[in-house]
Design an enzyme around this catalytic site. Structure first.
Site, PDB file in Angstrom:
ATOM      1  N   ARG A   1       0.835  -1.212   0.000  1.00  0.00           N
ATOM      2  CA  ARG A   1       0.000   0.000   0.000  1.00  0.00           C
ATOM      3  C   ARG A   1       0.867   1.257   0.000  1.00  0.00           C
ATOM      4  O   ARG A   1       0.490   2.298   0.549  1.00  0.00           O
ATOM      5  CB  ARG A   1      -0.956   0.033   1.209  1.00  0.00           C
ATOM      6  CG  ARG A   1      -1.961  -1.091   1.257  1.00  0.00           C
ATOM      7  CD  ARG A   1      -2.927  -1.052   0.083  1.00  0.00           C
ATOM      8  NE  ARG A   1      -3.810  -2.205   0.127  1.00  0.00           N
ATOM      9  CZ  ARG A   1      -3.547  -3.385  -0.413  1.00  0.00           C
ATOM     10  NH1 ARG A   1      -2.408  -3.564  -1.063  1.00  0.00           N
ATOM     11  NH2 ARG A   1      -4.400  -4.379  -0.325  1.00  0.00           N
TER      12      ARG A   1
ATOM     13  N   SER B   1     -11.870  -0.045   2.505  1.00  0.00           N
ATOM     14  CA  SER B   1     -11.198  -0.574   3.702  1.00  0.00           C
ATOM     15  C   SER B   1     -10.511   0.574   4.421  1.00  0.00           C
ATOM     16  O   SER B   1      -9.637   1.231   3.851  1.00  0.00           O
ATOM     17  CB  SER B   1     -10.177  -1.641   3.318  1.00  0.00           C
ATOM     18  OG  SER B   1     -10.817  -2.774   2.802  1.00  0.00           O
TER      19      SER B   1
ATOM     20  N   GLU C   1      -6.059   3.691   6.083  1.00  0.00           N
ATOM     21  CA  GLU C   1      -5.663   3.562   4.681  1.00  0.00           C
ATOM     22  C   GLU C   1      -6.010   4.799   3.849  1.00  0.00           C
ATOM     23  O   GLU C   1      -5.274   5.151   2.935  1.00  0.00           O
ATOM     24  CB  GLU C   1      -6.328   2.315   4.069  1.00  0.00           C
ATOM     25  CG  GLU C   1      -5.683   1.905   2.768  1.00  0.00           C
ATOM     26  CD  GLU C   1      -6.004   0.469   2.374  1.00  0.00           C
ATOM     27  OE1 GLU C   1      -6.387   0.257   1.220  1.00  0.00           O
ATOM     28  OE2 GLU C   1      -5.854  -0.430   3.222  1.00  0.00           O
TER      29      GLU C   1
END
Length: 351
Positions: free
Chosen positions: A167, A244, A345
């Site tokens: 990520r 998410s 995130e």
């Protein structure tokens, strides 16, 4: 370049939260993007680059500078194959990500089929190294065309130069704020087999005698995402989210041993997922749910999706302050019980 002022940002995000942008420009080509950046520099305005708005939490106060929406379009499939036998696609940063995935699957090219149904634009995929169901875009990105804000030059960065991690990339770590993504080049495998790494996906096709093709895999992923509230469906309250909300934690051996001891003391076993283990990750959703935040949990205007424990949702009229309050509540409880700090995130804008 069309310069607009005091434009609401909430409608441009999937969360439907946040205040206005002082100035706003939608750039359909490189020269418009350069003109917008020059305007921001001349006024000493902070600059934020907006893509599909799917991975953002915008502050209630909005953005005090210029929001530049990159809207460069186009999906071009190069003729022939590259030296590795791959089919190469050049895609504008403003293109819908899922539209590109659909085009790739129709062309029977493997490498992004498990990333079906992810909202947002192509330009955001290298920034976050977008991944799901056992695939990451870092596996297929050949290069990224960027506008370098240091000198205003257009550059081509190869995959290695992007510094991809879980990520992460240079675009959201070491060189955050330096580059604007203009186009992304993907190298996909012609007539390749779909990736079958994730348990949900394997279960979906359980009992089948023949292996699924790319198109069937794409539809399965979209179906699974819909069941989890991770597919944008108009009118579905569980879809007003940033996807998410927490990253799956990457643990050291010592941290993982500590987690197993804590779980054992509660009569629990830490679940093992092969697709996560490749990165030494554990499930953030498992931690959240085992900390008392079950699907559907919440208060008032903000809560957790009824379909997915990792999605914080706007139930109607929620503010960014509401979201942050729930975020902090979850982080604090998970840390108290499991000794692990969950990292958000989404990109936080204007805080």
């Amino acid at each position: 370049m069309q310069l607009l002022d005091n434009i609401p940002l909430a409608p441009l995000t999937t969360f439907r939260i946040g205040g206005p942008a002082r100035y706003f420009v939608e750039a359909g080509n490189i020269s418009e993007a350069q003109e917008a950046i020059a305007f921001a520099h001349s006024r000493d305005l902070p600059l934020f680059v907006l893509g599909g708005g799917s991975n953002l939490v915008v502050a209630d106060s909005g953005w005090s500078g210029l929001v530049l929406k990159v809207a460069l379009q186009g999906i071009e499939q190069r003729s022939g194959h590259d030296e590795d036998g791959n089919v190469v696609f050049d895609v504008g940063a403003g293109e819908s990500w899922d539209r590109f995935v659909s085009r790739a699957v129709i062309a029977r090219c493997a490498g992004v089929e498990c990333l079906s149904g992810i909202p947002g634009s192509v330009g955001g995929t290298p920034v976050q190294n977008v991944g799901a169901y056992g695939q990451e875009v870092a596996e297929t990105i050949e290069s990224v065309q960027v506008l370098d804000l240091r000198d205003g030059q257009v550059r081509e960065l190869c995959r290695e130069a992007c510094g991809f991690g879980y990520r992460a990339s240079i675009f959201n770590t070491t060189e955050r704020g330096r580059f604007i993504v203009l186009r992304v080049t993907y190298a996909l495998k012609p007539e390749g087999s779909p990736r079958m790494a994730y348990a949900d996906l394997k279960r979906h096709f359980e009992g089948r005698e023949t292996a699924p093709n790319l198109a069937e895999t794409r539809e399965a992923v979209r179906h699974i995402r819909a069941l989890k509230g991770m597919l944008i469906v108009a009118g579905d309250a569980d879809c007003q989210s940033a996807g998410s909300y927490f990253k799956n934690p990457v643990l050291s051996e010592a941290q993982h041993d500590d987690l197993k001891k804590r779980a054992g003391a509660r009569g629990l076993t830490v679940p093992s997922y092969p697709a996560l283990e490749t990165h030494k990750k554990i499930s953030a959703a498992w931690l959240v749910e085992r900390s008392g935040f079950t699907k559907g949990y919440g208060f008032g205007r903000v809560g957790i999706s009824r379909k997915h424990a990792l999605a914080i949702v706007n139930r109607g009229g929620a503010t960014a302050a509401d979201v942050l309050a729930l975020q902090e509540q979850i982080q604090q409880r998970v840390e108290e019980i499991w000794g692990i700090h969950l990292e958000p995130e989404p990109v936080m804008v204007g805080f």
